[in-house]
Design an enzyme around this catalytic site. Structure first.
Site, mmCIF file in Angstrom:
data_model
loop_
_atom_site.group_PDB
_atom_site.id
_atom_site.type_symbol
_atom_site.label_atom_id
_atom_site.label_comp_id
_atom_site.label_asym_id
_atom_site.label_seq_id
_atom_site.Cartn_x
_atom_site.Cartn_y
_atom_site.Cartn_z
ATOM 1 N N ARG A 1 0.808 -1.227 0.000
ATOM 2 C CA ARG A 1 0.000 0.000 0.000
ATOM 3 C C ARG A 1 0.840 1.275 0.000
ATOM 4 N NH1 ARG A 1 -4.474 -0.469 4.521
ATOM 5 N NH2 ARG A 1 -2.549 -0.890 5.612
ATOM 6 N N LYS B 1 -0.157 -18.156 6.542
ATOM 7 C CA LYS B 1 -1.099 -18.537 7.586
ATOM 8 C C LYS B 1 -1.691 -17.277 8.203
ATOM 9 C CE LYS B 1 0.612 -18.824 12.103
ATOM 10 N NZ LYS B 1 1.259 -19.425 13.250
ATOM 11 N N HIS C 1 5.704 -22.912 7.586
ATOM 12 C CA HIS C 1 7.167 -22.842 7.502
ATOM 13 C C HIS C 1 7.854 -23.917 8.347
ATOM 14 C CE1 HIS C 1 6.472 -20.262 11.027
ATOM 15 N NE2 HIS C 1 7.656 -20.635 11.415
ATOM 16 N N GLU D 1 7.562 -21.185 23.352
ATOM 17 C CA GLU D 1 8.068 -19.846 23.047
ATOM 18 C C GLU D 1 8.313 -19.101 24.349
ATOM 19 O OE1 GLU D 1 5.954 -18.104 19.280
ATOM 20 O OE2 GLU D 1 4.452 -19.015 20.570
ATOM 21 N N HIS E 1 0.886 -26.067 12.757
ATOM 22 C CA HIS E 1 2.269 -26.536 12.918
ATOM 23 C C HIS E 1 2.373 -27.883 13.641
ATOM 24 C CE1 HIS E 1 3.203 -22.633 11.503
ATOM 25 N NE2 HIS E 1 3.006 -21.986 12.625
ATOM 26 N N LYS F 1 3.123 -19.837 25.139
ATOM 27 C CA LYS F 1 3.903 -18.591 25.139
ATOM 28 C C LYS F 1 4.398 -18.301 26.546
ATOM 29 C CE LYS F 1 1.843 -16.377 21.167
ATOM 30 N NZ LYS F 1 3.101 -16.387 20.400
HETATM 31 P P1 NAD Z 1 2.354 -6.549 8.218
HETATM 32 O O1 NAD Z 1 1.178 -5.885 8.815
HETATM 33 O O2 NAD Z 1 3.708 -6.247 8.769
HETATM 34 O O3 NAD Z 1 2.400 -6.194 6.662
HETATM 35 C C1 NAD Z 1 1.246 -6.179 5.874
HETATM 36 C C2 NAD Z 1 1.603 -5.778 4.459
HETATM 37 O O4 NAD Z 1 0.385 -5.788 3.716
HETATM 38 C C3 NAD Z 1 2.210 -4.379 4.301
HETATM 39 O O5 NAD Z 1 3.205 -4.428 3.305
HETATM 40 C C4 NAD Z 1 1.022 -3.545 3.799
HETATM 41 O O6 NAD Z 1 1.399 -2.445 2.983
HETATM 42 C C5 NAD Z 1 0.286 -4.567 2.969
HETATM 43 N N1 NAD Z 1 -1.138 -4.235 2.821
HETATM 44 C C6 NAD Z 1 -2.046 -4.017 3.787
HETATM 45 N N2 NAD Z 1 -3.249 -3.730 3.243
HETATM 46 C C7 NAD Z 1 -3.091 -3.766 1.898
HETATM 47 C C8 NAD Z 1 -3.938 -3.558 0.791
HETATM 48 N N3 NAD Z 1 -5.240 -3.265 0.947
HETATM 49 N N4 NAD Z 1 -3.428 -3.699 -0.438
HETATM 50 C C9 NAD Z 1 -2.124 -4.026 -0.625
HETATM 51 N N5 NAD Z 1 -1.266 -4.232 0.390
HETATM 52 C C10 NAD Z 1 -1.744 -4.098 1.624
HETATM 53 O O7 NAD Z 1 2.048 -8.115 8.251
HETATM 54 P P2 NAD Z 1 3.097 -9.334 8.348
HETATM 55 O O8 NAD Z 1 3.459 -9.540 9.764
HETATM 56 O O9 NAD Z 1 4.184 -9.137 7.358
HETATM 57 O O10 NAD Z 1 2.186 -10.590 7.957
HETATM 58 C C11 NAD Z 1 1.768 -10.839 6.642
HETATM 59 C C12 NAD Z 1 1.082 -12.195 6.575
HETATM 60 O O11 NAD Z 1 1.994 -13.200 6.975
HETATM 61 C C13 NAD Z 1 -0.130 -12.346 7.485
HETATM 62 O O12 NAD Z 1 -1.062 -13.197 6.877
HETATM 63 C C14 NAD Z 1 0.444 -13.032 8.715
HETATM 64 O O13 NAD Z 1 -0.541 -13.764 9.410
HETATM 65 C C15 NAD Z 1 1.453 -13.942 8.059
HETATM 66 N N6 NAD Z 1 2.551 -14.337 8.947
HETATM 67 C C16 NAD Z 1 3.393 -13.401 9.461
HETATM 68 C C17 NAD Z 1 4.438 -13.800 10.281
HETATM 69 C C18 NAD Z 1 5.408 -12.810 10.836
HETATM 70 O O14 NAD Z 1 6.356 -13.256 11.497
HETATM 71 N N7 NAD Z 1 5.252 -11.527 10.619
HETATM 72 C C19 NAD Z 1 4.625 -15.163 10.573
HETATM 73 C C20 NAD Z 1 3.755 -16.091 10.020
HETATM 74 C C21 NAD Z 1 2.735 -15.666 9.201
#
Ligand code: NAD
Length: 486
Positions: free
Chosen positions: A51, A150, A180, A218, A242, A333
């Site tokens: 975004r 996920k 993962h 964790e 997991h 946790k």
């Molecule tokens: P985040 O909130 O840090 O990032 C979200 C991203 O989505 C940003 O780049 C944002 O710009 C983009 N975004 C949001 N709304 C949007 C829209 N309408 N159009 C286009 N882009 C948009 O989230 P994250 O922590 O990176 O997690 C992303 C996914 O990965 C989620 O499904 C989360 O459950 C999964 N996940 C994350 C982790 C982690 O360690 N962060 C681990 C496992 C799974």
């Protein structure tokens, strides 16, 4: 021994959510490591789509900072970083609107020699809209794959709906549902040890195995994810995906081939053979602390929350191989150490020829996923020295770092391996739609039972092994949990 790096086919990889936490911390550093290893073809490109209003140069600058933060001092050069950043592009896009899609369409190559991979690293509510827009804007060609993060649904109904939406636009063979844990080196090593040796498989059953323990502990709490986590809980966040996947790999029958559907068919059979657990075989917990602001209820800002941050359970698999062998699962946790470990605890020898002071011993095969990935087999030997026959258990290290050379210390992170599997078109380590649905079908009644009874989790102190009841769950059967050690 030098590990072989086989370059993959040429690709365009679009990371939706390219500026997010997961992309900066795992996906892009992982891709950078693959670039440094020479696995990335010269024409391969990576497109961040999110975004924020960024130019290519601003996106590259941000990812350079992410590499410095998450891969410090890893032996790469400034030239490596420049070479990798040159592959990066950025498109400002709205997953739920129209902005950016025509730009993305122009950027992504659709020729038959280029793989297109679209990584959905965004909130789950956007998975459906992204799949739909990729399809209707005709961006996804015949070589397209989508990678879905996920959580995959929050119950059976939502998982079915998401599967249906994704399948409206993509074939099952194009959908890569990531877990993962399956990308970890040791998880694959577990399959190699189990199915590549004559030694283990004959013992891998109810005749020789006393029980199995799977622990994912964790030390962190819910942190900034409190609002999200409180709607989810340990059962949805960890067990349904997991821990269930790990259990399947331990319990499945040997597949005829190491190919995606053979492996996933066997995993599915395990989930379907899982009995619904008895109420008394489940312990739920919620961490508490004497330090103000440190308890679960304070962190999620919901004093009446009944969401669990800990689950321990005893499961039974109703089939010939595992009849009568309990599988104990535990995850939580704010526990005393961060450790993910699977332990196959074998039965004692039927008769001991040694005097009773030498004690009774069991072999334990431990598969450690983190930290310090590795496999060890606890074997009983004579304690060296004079003074009679005293027995002692020693670990036999099966990681063999010495035998495998320095590359054994530099194993790819789970995300790097899984992304390269997507490009190669290998779905073995990804969950199939029916597997995910079967896991929810098993999980749903348990959660519904808690909700309908207003079940309250037991409070446990931070930096412990969880509620006392979890230990009791084991003691009831004369067993005990193995220690949680970092
Ligand atoms: P985040 O909130 O840090 O990032 C979200 C991203 O989505 C940003 O780049 C944002 O710009 C983009 N975004 C949001 N709304 C949007 C829209 N309408 N159009 C286009 N882009 C948009 O989230 P994250 O922590 O990176 O997690 C992303 C996914 O990965 C989620 O499904 C989360 O459950 C999964 N996940 C994350 C982790 C982690 O360690 N962060 C681990 C496992 C799974």
């Amino acid at each position: 021994m030098v590990s072989r790096v086989i370059p993959v086919e040429n690709f365009d990889l679009v990371i939706f959510g390219g500026t997010g936490d997961l992309a900066r911390r795992k996906i892009l550093p992982g891709l950078f490591r693959r670039f440094c290893s020479g696995q990335m073809p010269a024409e391969a490109r990576i497109v961040g789509a999110a975004r924020s209003d960024l130019t290519d140069a601003e996106f590259r600058k941000d990812i350079k900072a992410a590499l410095e933060e998450f891969l410090p001092n890893k032996g790469h050069t400034a030239k490596d970083v420049r070479g990798f950043l040159d592959r990066l592009h950025y498109v400002k896009i709205d997953a739920t609107g129209t902005q950016g899609w025509s730009v993305l369409k122009k950027l992504v190559r659709k020729d038959k020699d280029t793989i297109q991979a679209f990584y959905f690293s965004v909130a789950p509510t956007l998975f459906g809209p992204l799949a739909e827009r990729l399809h209707t804007n005709k961006i996804a060609g015949p070589n397209a794959r989508i990678v879905v993060e996920k959580p995959f649904g929050r119950d059976l109904e939502s998982a079915k709906a998401l599967n249906a939406t994704l399948r409206d636009h993509f074939e099952e063979s194009q959908i890569y549902r990531i877990d993962h844990y399956l990308g970890k080196e040791t998880v694959q090593n577990l399959m190699a040890v189990r199915f590549g040796n004559m030694l283990f498989e004959p013992l891998w059953n109810a005749q020789y195995v006393d029980h199995v323990q799977i622990t994912v502990a964790e030390t962190v709490g819910v942190g900034g994810r409190g609002a999200y986590y409180d709607k989810s809980g340990a059962m949805r966040d960890m067990v349904q995906n997991h821990l269930m996947q790990l259990l399947c790999l331990i319990a499945m029958e040997p597949p005829a081939h190491f190919d995606p559907d053979s492996v996933r068919d066997e995993k599915l059979k395990v989930i379907r053979a899982l009995d619904p657990p008895e109420r008394e075989d489940i312990v739920r917990g919620q961490y508490k602390s004497d330090v103000q602001g440190d308890s679960y209820l304070e962190e999620v800002e919901n004093r009446s929350s009944t969401t669990e941050s800990f689950v321990a359970m005893k499961l039974a698999i109703s089939n010939w191989r595992w009849a009568g062998v309990p599988f104990y699962l535990r995850t939580g946790k704010r526990l005393k150490a961060r450790a993910s470990e699977i332990s196959i605890v074998f039965k004692e020898t039927p008769h001991s020829i040694f005097d009773k002071d030498s004690g009774r011993h069991r072999n334990i095969l431990s598969i450690r996923l983190q930290p310090n990935e590795g496999i060890t087999l606890g074997v009983t030997i004579k304690e060296p020295g004079p003074g009679g026959m005293r027995l002692v258990d020693v670990p036999l290290d099966m990681t063999f770092a010495d035998a495998l050379g320095p590359e054994a210390d530099d194993v790819p992170d789970a995300y790097e391996r899984l992304i390269m599997d997507v490009i190669r078109g290998n779905q073995t380590l990804f969950m199939r739609g029916d597997e995910v649905e079967a896991a929810w079908a098993w999980t749903d009644p348990i959660i519904k039972d808690w909700t309908s009874r207003g079940d309250k989790p037991k409070a446990y102190d931070v930096e412990t092994t969880g509620p006392e009841d979890a230990a009791v769950l084991m003691h009831r059967a004369g067993r005990r949990w193995l220690d949680i050690k970092a």
